[in-house]
Design a protein around this motif. Structure first.
Motif, PDB file in Angstrom:
ATOM      1  N   ASP A 103      14.446   2.981  -7.904  1.00 17.54           N
ATOM      2  CA  ASP A 103      14.788   2.421  -9.194  1.00 17.54           C
ATOM      3  C   ASP A 103      13.699   1.534  -9.806  1.00 17.54           C
ATOM      4  OD1 ASP A 103      15.056   0.441  -7.312  1.00 17.54           O
ATOM      5  OD2 ASP A 103      16.870  -0.395  -8.203  1.00 17.54           O
ATOM      6  N   ALA A 104      12.521   1.457  -9.209  1.00 18.51           N
ATOM      7  CA  ALA A 104      11.452   0.614  -9.737  1.00 18.51           C
ATOM      8  C   ALA A 104      11.037   1.068 -11.135  1.00 18.51           C
ATOM      9  CB  ALA A 104      10.250   0.611  -8.793  1.00 18.51           C
ATOM     10  N   ARG A 105      10.810   2.335 -11.318  1.00 20.75           N
ATOM     11  CA  ARG A 105      10.405   2.863 -12.617  1.00 20.75           C
ATOM     12  C   ARG A 105      11.538   2.709 -13.631  1.00 20.75           C
ATOM     13  NH1 ARG A 105       5.835   5.530 -13.655  1.00 20.75           N
ATOM     14  NH2 ARG A 105       5.448   5.929 -11.464  1.00 20.75           N
ATOM     15  N   ALA A 106      12.774   2.944 -13.180  1.00 22.21           N
ATOM     16  CA  ALA A 106      13.931   2.792 -14.067  1.00 22.21           C
ATOM     17  C   ALA A 106      14.100   1.332 -14.476  1.00 22.21           C
ATOM     18  CB  ALA A 106      15.193   3.309 -13.381  1.00 22.21           C
ATOM     19  N   SER A 107      13.865   0.411 -13.557  1.00 23.85           N
ATOM     20  CA  SER A 107      13.972  -1.015 -13.878  1.00 23.85           C
ATOM     21  C   SER A 107      12.926  -1.413 -14.908  1.00 23.85           C
ATOM     22  CB  SER A 107      13.787  -1.860 -12.613  1.00 23.85           C
ATOM     23  OG  SER A 107      14.824  -1.628 -11.712  1.00 23.85           O
ATOM     24  N   LEU A 108      11.709  -0.915 -14.744  1.00 23.11           N
ATOM     25  CA  LEU A 108      10.655  -1.209 -15.710  1.00 23.11           C
ATOM     26  C   LEU A 108      11.025  -0.636 -17.076  1.00 23.11           C
ATOM     27  CD1 LEU A 108       7.833  -2.288 -16.438  1.00 23.11           C
ATOM     28  CD2 LEU A 108       6.911  -0.090 -15.676  1.00 23.11           C
ATOM     29  N   THR A 109      11.501   0.585 -17.092  1.00 28.03           N
ATOM     30  CA  THR A 109      11.898   1.231 -18.349  1.00 28.03           C
ATOM     31  C   THR A 109      13.014   0.442 -19.026  1.00 28.03           C
ATOM     32  OG1 THR A 109      11.272   3.390 -17.473  1.00 28.03           O
ATOM     33  CG2 THR A 109      12.742   3.375 -19.366  1.00 28.03           C
ATOM     34  N   ALA A 110      14.003   0.026 -18.249  1.00 28.90           N
ATOM     35  CA  ALA A 110      15.125  -0.736 -18.815  1.00 28.90           C
ATOM     36  C   ALA A 110      14.648  -2.078 -19.365  1.00 28.90           C
ATOM     37  CB  ALA A 110      16.196  -0.948 -17.751  1.00 28.90           C
ATOM     38  N   MET A 111      13.743  -2.751 -18.631  1.00 31.11           N
ATOM     39  CA  MET A 111      13.254  -4.052 -19.083  1.00 31.11           C
ATOM     40  C   MET A 111      12.495  -3.924 -20.397  1.00 31.11           C
ATOM     41  SD  MET A 111      10.805  -6.758 -17.137  1.00 31.11           S
ATOM     42  CE  MET A 111      12.110  -7.335 -16.071  1.00 31.11           C
ATOM     43  N   ALA A 148       0.813  -1.213   0.000  1.00 32.21           N
ATOM     44  CA  ALA A 148       0.000   0.000   0.000  1.00 32.21           C
ATOM     45  C   ALA A 148       0.849   1.267   0.000  1.00 32.21           C
ATOM     46  CB  ALA A 148      -0.927   0.015   1.204  1.00 32.21           C
ATOM     47  N   THR A 149       2.015   1.235   0.602  1.00 31.65           N
ATOM     48  CA  THR A 149       2.832   2.441   0.668  1.00 31.65           C
ATOM     49  C   THR A 149       3.802   2.469  -0.493  1.00 31.65           C
ATOM     50  OG1 THR A 149       4.439   1.332   2.062  1.00 31.65           O
ATOM     51  CG2 THR A 149       2.686   2.553   3.172  1.00 31.65           C
ATOM     52  N   PRO A 150       4.180   3.665  -0.949  1.00 32.27           N
ATOM     53  CA  PRO A 150       5.106   3.766  -2.066  1.00 32.27           C
ATOM     54  C   PRO A 150       6.445   3.120  -1.724  1.00 32.27           C
ATOM     55  CG  PRO A 150       4.065   5.882  -1.635  1.00 32.27           C
ATOM     56  CD  PRO A 150       3.684   4.957  -0.520  1.00 32.27           C
ATOM     57  N   SER A 151       7.101   2.602  -2.733  1.00 31.43           N
ATOM     58  CA  SER A 151       8.382   1.934  -2.560  1.00 31.43           C
ATOM     59  C   SER A 151       9.463   2.929  -2.173  1.00 31.43           C
ATOM     60  CB  SER A 151       8.769   1.246  -3.872  1.00 31.43           C
ATOM     61  OG  SER A 151      10.070   0.751  -3.804  1.00 31.43           O
ATOM     62  N   THR A 152      10.347   2.495  -1.293  1.00 28.03           N
ATOM     63  CA  THR A 152      11.477   3.342  -0.933  1.00 28.03           C
ATOM     64  C   THR A 152      12.600   3.166  -1.944  1.00 28.03           C
ATOM     65  OG1 THR A 152      12.383   1.592   0.457  1.00 28.03           O
ATOM     66  CG2 THR A 152      10.950   3.230   1.514  1.00 28.03           C
ATOM     67  N   GLU A 153      12.433   2.243  -2.864  1.00 30.06           N
ATOM     68  CA  GLU A 153      13.441   1.981  -3.871  1.00 30.06           C
ATOM     69  C   GLU A 153      13.138   2.838  -5.097  1.00 30.06           C
ATOM     70  OE1 GLU A 153      12.503  -2.044  -4.279  1.00 30.06           O
ATOM     71  OE2 GLU A 153      13.202  -2.563  -2.284  1.00 30.06           O
ATOM     72  N   ARG A 183       1.540   2.812 -13.985  1.00 29.95           N
ATOM     73  CA  ARG A 183       0.765   3.479 -12.938  1.00 29.95           C
ATOM     74  C   ARG A 183       1.039   2.919 -11.542  1.00 29.95           C
ATOM     75  NH1 ARG A 183      -5.025   3.736 -16.046  1.00 29.95           N
ATOM     76  NH2 ARG A 183      -4.563   5.555 -17.319  1.00 29.95           N
ATOM     77  N   SER A 184       1.402   1.643 -11.459  1.00 33.05           N
ATOM     78  CA  SER A 184       1.547   1.032 -10.138  1.00 33.05           C
ATOM     79  C   SER A 184       2.969   0.571  -9.819  1.00 33.05           C
ATOM     80  CB  SER A 184       0.585  -0.143 -10.006  1.00 33.05           C
ATOM     81  OG  SER A 184       0.874  -1.123 -10.972  1.00 33.05           O
ATOM     82  N   VAL A 185       3.931   0.878 -10.659  1.00 32.50           N
ATOM     83  CA  VAL A 185       5.291   0.375 -10.473  1.00 32.50           C
ATOM     84  C   VAL A 185       5.920   0.866  -9.172  1.00 32.50           C
ATOM     85  CG1 VAL A 185       6.494   2.195 -11.739  1.00 32.50           C
ATOM     86  CG2 VAL A 185       7.466  -0.113 -11.647  1.00 32.50           C
ATOM     87  N   GLU A 186       5.550   2.019  -8.710  1.00 33.48           N
ATOM     88  CA  GLU A 186       6.147   2.555  -7.481  1.00 33.48           C
ATOM     89  C   GLU A 186       5.760   1.744  -6.249  1.00 33.48           C
ATOM     90  OE1 GLU A 186       8.522   4.820  -7.361  1.00 33.48           O
ATOM     91  OE2 GLU A 186       8.397   4.951  -9.538  1.00 33.48           O
ATOM     92  N   ARG A 187       4.679   0.985  -6.339  1.00 40.66           N
ATOM     93  CA  ARG A 187       4.267   0.151  -5.209  1.00 40.66           C
ATOM     94  C   ARG A 187       4.815  -1.264  -5.299  1.00 40.66           C
ATOM     95  NH1 ARG A 187      -1.736   1.905  -6.097  1.00 40.66           N
ATOM     96  NH2 ARG A 187      -1.336   0.350  -7.646  1.00 40.66           N
ATOM     97  N   GLN A 193      -0.035  -2.510 -24.739  1.00 38.41           N
ATOM     98  CA  GLN A 193      -0.059  -1.107 -24.309  1.00 38.41           C
ATOM     99  C   GLN A 193      -0.839  -0.966 -22.998  1.00 38.41           C
ATOM    100  OE1 GLN A 193      -1.741   1.538 -27.210  1.00 38.41           O
ATOM    101  NE2 GLN A 193      -0.916   3.352 -26.208  1.00 38.41           N
ATOM    102  N   THR A 194      -1.930  -1.681 -22.861  1.00 38.97           N
ATOM    103  CA  THR A 194      -2.707  -1.665 -21.620  1.00 38.97           C
ATOM    104  C   THR A 194      -1.870  -2.190 -20.458  1.00 38.97           C
ATOM    105  OG1 THR A 194      -4.771  -1.961 -22.833  1.00 38.97           O
ATOM    106  CG2 THR A 194      -4.787  -2.564 -20.493  1.00 38.97           C
ATOM    107  N   VAL A 195      -1.143  -3.273 -20.701  1.00 38.35           N
ATOM    108  CA  VAL A 195      -0.279  -3.843 -19.661  1.00 38.35           C
ATOM    109  C   VAL A 195       0.764  -2.825 -19.233  1.00 38.35           C
ATOM    110  CG1 VAL A 195       1.460  -5.611 -19.183  1.00 38.35           C
ATOM    111  CG2 VAL A 195      -0.628  -6.215 -20.406  1.00 38.35           C
TER     112      VAL A 195
END
Length: 183
Positions: free
Chosen positions: A11-19, A4-9, A54-58, A46-48
């Protein structure tokens, strides 16, 4: 996997972008492997990606294996959503209703059994449900599942076996239809 709380990491968005950058067609191929028609595969991918973004930070587990598993779950849900949408769209309200009471009762009974099966699957602990779904739905081998989940192949086989026994127990205890009981 999500919390429920945002990730303290950070790099989650960066990891998704890199993948996604490393393999831009991954989500399209995954959609097709889930039975999405070729014409709709790009839309589902695209939906995925939109849902993931939208939810990668969690996301709790930002390791490549954890992120792959998470994206696969989102892809499965998007494929199911598309199938349900198409099924509703194909039903025509103008068609003559030719169902009889017996077929309606059979449909209701089948739906009750199906709902009980889905509940039983959801009631399994994550440690059992995830290997079972990766095996049954994604048709991965025990070795592939072990690699993805960071377990041994023997542990994966044991968890799949325990999950199947748990589901078999649910079936014996009430998910059988009257016809199945009589035979």
């Amino acid at each position: 996997m999500l919390r429920a709380t945002p990730s303290t990491e950070p790099d989650a968005r960066a990891s998704l972008t890199a993948m996604i950058s490393a393999d831009p067609q991954r989500l399209r191929r995954r959609s097709i492997s889930l039975g999405v028609p070729l014409d709709d595969a790009d839309d589902v991918a695209q939906t995925v990606l939109l849902r993931a973004w939208r939810s990668v930070e969690r996301l709790e587990n930002v390791t490549p294996g954890g992120m792959c598993s998470w994206l696969d779950t989102i892809a499965r849900n998007a494929a199911v959503d598309l199938a349900r949408w198409r099924a509703r769209r194909e039903e025509s309200p103008w068609e003559e209703d030719t169902t009889d009471a017996h077929s309606v009762a059979e449909e209701v009974e089948a739906r009750v059994v199906f709902d009980a099966a889905v509940r039983a699957l959801h009631d399994l602990p994550d440690a059992l449900r995830e290997p079972l779904l990766l095996s049954a739905v994604d048709q991965l081998s025990a070795e592939e599942i072990a690699l993805r989940l960071g377990l041994t192949a023997a542990a994966v086989r044991q968890r799949i076996s325990r999950a199947r026994r748990a589901l078999a127990g649910c079936r014996r205890s009430g998910m059988l239809t009257d016809d199945e009981i009589a035979s």
